[in-house]
Every structure is written in structure tokens, then in C-alpha cells.
Design a protein around this motif. Structure first.
Motif, PDB file in Angstrom:
ATOM      1  N   SER A  60       0.921  -1.384  -0.272  1.00 27.17           N
ATOM      2  CA  SER A  60       0.034  -0.123   0.181  1.00 27.17           C
ATOM      3  C   SER A  60       0.766   1.133  -0.215  1.00 27.17           C
ATOM      4  O   SER A  60       2.292   0.735   0.307  1.00 27.17           O
ATOM      5  N   TYR A  61       0.169   2.489  -0.444  1.00 31.34           N
ATOM      6  CA  TYR A  61       0.744   3.333   0.107  1.00 31.34           C
ATOM      7  C   TYR A  61       0.301   4.452   0.656  1.00 31.34           C
ATOM      8  O   TYR A  61      -0.810   4.774   0.849  1.00 31.34           O
ATOM      9  N   ARG A  62       0.822   4.739   2.079  1.00 28.57           N
ATOM     10  CA  ARG A  62       0.480   5.815   2.912  1.00 28.57           C
ATOM     11  C   ARG A  62       0.194   7.311   2.560  1.00 28.57           C
ATOM     12  O   ARG A  62       1.374   7.877   3.086  1.00 28.57           O
ATOM     13  N   TRP A  63      -0.849   7.885   2.612  1.00 26.40           N
ATOM     14  CA  TRP A  63      -1.269   9.175   1.742  1.00 26.40           C
ATOM     15  C   TRP A  63      -1.103   9.742   2.963  1.00 26.40           C
ATOM     16  O   TRP A  63      -0.154  11.392   3.016  1.00 26.40           O
ATOM     17  N   LEU A  64      -1.530   9.158   4.300  1.00 27.13           N
ATOM     18  CA  LEU A  64      -1.880   9.498   5.367  1.00 27.13           C
ATOM     19  C   LEU A  64      -1.591   8.677   6.442  1.00 27.13           C
ATOM     20  O   LEU A  64      -2.202   7.695   6.193  1.00 27.13           O
ATOM     21  N   GLU A  65      -0.562   9.407   7.574  1.00 26.60           N
ATOM     22  CA  GLU A  65      -0.288   8.337   8.437  1.00 26.60           C
ATOM     23  C   GLU A  65      -0.468   8.754   9.740  1.00 26.60           C
ATOM     24  O   GLU A  65      -0.057  10.385  10.002  1.00 26.60           O
ATOM     25  N   ARG A  66      -1.753   8.603  10.540  1.00 23.45           N
ATOM     26  CA  ARG A  66      -2.168   8.251  11.505  1.00 23.45           C
ATOM     27  C   ARG A  66      -1.552   7.890  12.731  1.00 23.45           C
ATOM     28  O   ARG A  66      -1.443   6.632  12.298  1.00 23.45           O
TER      29      ARG A  66
END
Length: 107
Positions: A60-66
Motif C-alpha cells: 500500500s501507499y500511505r498518503w496519510l499516516e496517523r
């Protein structure tokens, strides 16, 4: 019926920010197969009680990591341990004998 006892290990391999390489699906599959093969080979010696290995594959691509957050929930009678009661047992230890500073008489 699935086993209730499960050893779960999670590995995440992170590609550094700014690495300008196109990692194609075939390469991800090959890497995953190699890692799974190594774990499968090691498993009988490292964890001999297991009779199967389940592999979850994700690319996957983590465009936003929380970051994970731990949030407190309201206290209820089902999630709150009772407060320790004062010691009213006369100083008895777990075996029921009263604790004293005197030595026991010889028998």
C-alpha cells in the motif's frame, strides 16, 4: 474450529521517502515469497507447536499516516477494578497465620 492460541508477528518494510524507484507488483510478490519461505523453513524449529501459518499480504501507499491513539473510556462497574480495602484481617498472611515479630516456639 480455528485455534484460540495464535502467535501473531507483524513486519512492515518501509521504502524511504524520496527513493525514486518503481517497485512493481512482481517484485513485491517475489520478495514476499522469499520472506514467507524463510519463515516457513524456520517455523518448525522456532515454534514447533504450530500446525499452520497464515500469511496476510498487503502492498500500500500511505498518503496519510496517523499514529495510533489510546483514548480513555468512561469508568463502569465492568471495567473498573475494585479499590484495595484496608487490611482488616488482623495481620494474617496468605496462609492465615498472624504476622508477628516473635519467633515461633520450638516444637
Amino acid at each position: 474450529m480455528p485455534s484460540r492460541r495464535v502467535l501473531k508477528l507483524t513486519f512492515e518494510f518501509h521504502v524511504p521517502e524520496g527513493l525514486d524507484t518503481n517497485i512493481r507488483s512482481a517484485r513485491v510478490d517475489s520478495a514476499t515469497d522469499q520472506i514467507v519461505g524463510a519463515v516457513r523453513e524456520l517455523a518448525p524449529e522456532a515454534f514447533p507447536w504450530a500446525d499452520e501459518l497464515t500469511v496476510h499480504r498487503e502492498w500500500s501507499y500511505r498518503w496519510l499516516e496517523r499514529r495510533p491513539e489510546t483514548l480513555p473510556l468512561p469508568a463502569t462497574d465492568k471495567n473498573t477494578a475494585p479499590k484495595s480495602a484496608p487490611d482488616h484481617d488482623g495481620g494474617a498472611d496468605e496462609g492465615g497465620a498472624a504476622a508477628t515479630d516473635e519467633a515461633a516456639p520450638d516444637a
